[in-house]
Write an enzyme that holds these catalytic residues in place. Structure first.
Site, short mmCIF file in Angstrom:
data_model
loop_
_atom_site.label_atom_id
_atom_site.label_comp_id
_atom_site.label_asym_id
_atom_site.label_seq_id
_atom_site.Cartn_x
_atom_site.Cartn_y
_atom_site.Cartn_z
N SER A 33 -6.59 2.60 4.33
CA SER A 33 -5.91 1.98 3.19
C SER A 33 -6.94 1.26 2.31
O SER A 33 -6.69 0.18 1.79
CB SER A 33 -4.83 1.00 3.66
OG SER A 33 -3.87 0.80 2.65
N SER B 161 0.79 -1.23 0.00
CA SER B 161 0.00 0.00 0.00
C SER B 161 0.82 1.27 0.00
O SER B 161 0.26 2.35 -0.15
CB SER B 161 -0.94 0.03 1.21
OG SER B 161 -2.18 -0.54 0.87
N LYS C 276 0.18 3.61 -2.76
CA LYS C 276 -0.91 4.59 -2.68
C LYS C 276 -0.37 6.01 -2.53
O LYS C 276 -1.09 6.99 -2.81
CB LYS C 276 -1.85 4.26 -1.52
CG LYS C 276 -2.72 3.02 -1.73
CD LYS C 276 -3.66 2.83 -0.55
CE LYS C 276 -4.68 1.73 -0.79
NZ LYS C 276 -4.15 0.37 -0.62
#
Length: 387
Positions: free
Chosen positions: A153, A95, A98
């Site tokens: 997330s 993640s 991101k």
């Protein structure tokens, strides 16, 4: 017809020439051998393996027993790299990718804009993904969607924002273009949310570039520093009123490490644990990225230890490299529109819900070997989700 004596002479001649014939391919192949390695982005020592640090008198020793396969400590303002270990090693980012998604897409939408989510926008999300809990046919403010990205997330929030931006593939292409503009040469984007996908890679160096760029945006800085928030829920059938529920940032250092700003954590089956952290102390902001330590908790422990070291050592080490600046913008390519990729038109700044509902989902397929435990996000959730 060859007589036996002539045949024997011919065989003997071939055997004599054999060493020369065997040597010939090497001589021919030499011009096509790989060229010597070029200097790595950020300086020669950024391309070397192992720990790179150049202490001066009185500098503290680096933390002991660091297990991260790759890590970096850098000054956010000057870009000086204070120490690093295998910073250009290409690994699955989870993640932390991101960060690049936010740096690419966040500037495009007014935080107060409202978007009605179509069912197609929350389909095709990888099994085991962390979710903030978005429902179809409900309205969400853009700022709520970004809280879902940064705090929970939420891959569902990423997918909705990606569809608002013109679709999954459009967003992936724009993220790749943004990475190239930042000179993040180790990064290959396959999915916008960081879910384990075949060939999706980044590096500690690149992730640090993304964080440095993102923190220049006040909204990015605000979202990644938010510890908890209320998120819009479903509509109560009896009262007709829309409820809300609390969400908390999965960054385990936020609120615990003094001066921590954010930025983003991650965990998947392929990546293990990853973390990019920024902290401020006495007017200095440091960035630390740790990838693939031996255990989940160590990503936080080692980040905190490297931040402590960085603040203590900042004026007592000679930089071993630097974070490069964004490359100058290229001239626009004929046939495309501003913000588009590969000649495709850019999406409007605020697509209408009806236009989005008409778009079919565009979701890359996960690698064949992935299981539900390969879900993406920031850490292990209370309900056993992979965040």
């Amino acid at each position: 017809m060859l007589t036996r004596p002539k045949l024997a002479q011919l065989i003997a001649g071939c055997l004599t020439a054999l060493p020369v014939l065997l040597a010939t391919p090497a001589a021919v192949a030499a011009p096509h051998s790989p060229p010597p390695p070029q200097t790595a982005i950020g300086g020669e020592r950024m391309g070397l393996s192992g720990v790179q640090v150049d202490p001066q008198a009185g500098a503290p020793a680096l933390p002991r027993d660091l297990t991260g396969r790759s890590w970096i400590v850098a000054d956010a303002a000057s870009g000086e790299v204070l120490a690093a270990s295998n910073p250009h090693l290409r690994l699955a980012p989870a993640s932390t990718l991101k960060i690049l998604f936010a740096d690419t897409v966040l500037p495009k939408f007014d935080r107060n804009a409202v978007h009605r989510v179509a069912d197609a926008e929350i389909q095709g999300i990888g099994p085991g993904s962390s979710l903030v809990g978005i429902k179809e046919d409900l309205d969400y403010k853009v700022e709520d969607l970004w809280r879902g990205v940064f705090l929970s997330s939420g891959n569902d929030a990423v997918h909705v924002l990606a569809h608002m931006n013109g679709g999954i593939q459009q967003t992936v292409a724009e993220m790749q273009a943004r990475a190239e503009a930042l000179q993040a040469k180790d990064t290959r984007v396959v999915s916008p949310d960081g879910y384990d996908m075949e060939g999706q890679l980044s590096s500690a160096y690149d992730l640090t570039l993304f964080a440095r760029a993102g923190l220049r945006n006040p909204d990015f800085r605000m979202y990644c520093a938010t510890r908890d928030a209320l998120f819009p829920g479903a509509v109560d059938r009896n009262t007709g009123q829309r409820g809300s529920f609390g969400i908390a940032n999965t960054d385990r250092l936020l609120g615990k490490y003094p001066g921590l700003i954010g930025v983003k954590n991650g965990f998947t089956t392929e990546a293990g644990s990853t973390f990019v952290g920024a902290a401020e102390r006495d007017g200095r902001t440091l960035l630390v990225t740790v990838m693939h330590p031996s255990t989940y908790q160590k990503v936080y422990d080692e980040t905190a230890a490297l931040l402590d070291w960085g603040f203590a050592a900042a004026d007592k080490v000679t930089p071993v490299g630097r974070l490069v600046d964004e490359a100058p913008a290229a001239e626009p390519t004929p046939g495309g529109q501003a913000g588009g990729t590969a000649g495709a038109p850019a999406p409007p700044p605020h697509p209408s819900p009806s236009a989005q509902a008409a778009q079919p989902p565009q979701t890359p397929q996960p690698a064949a070997a992935r299981t539900a435990s390969g879900g993406d996000g920031g850490g292990l959730g209370a309900a056993g989700r992979l965040l």
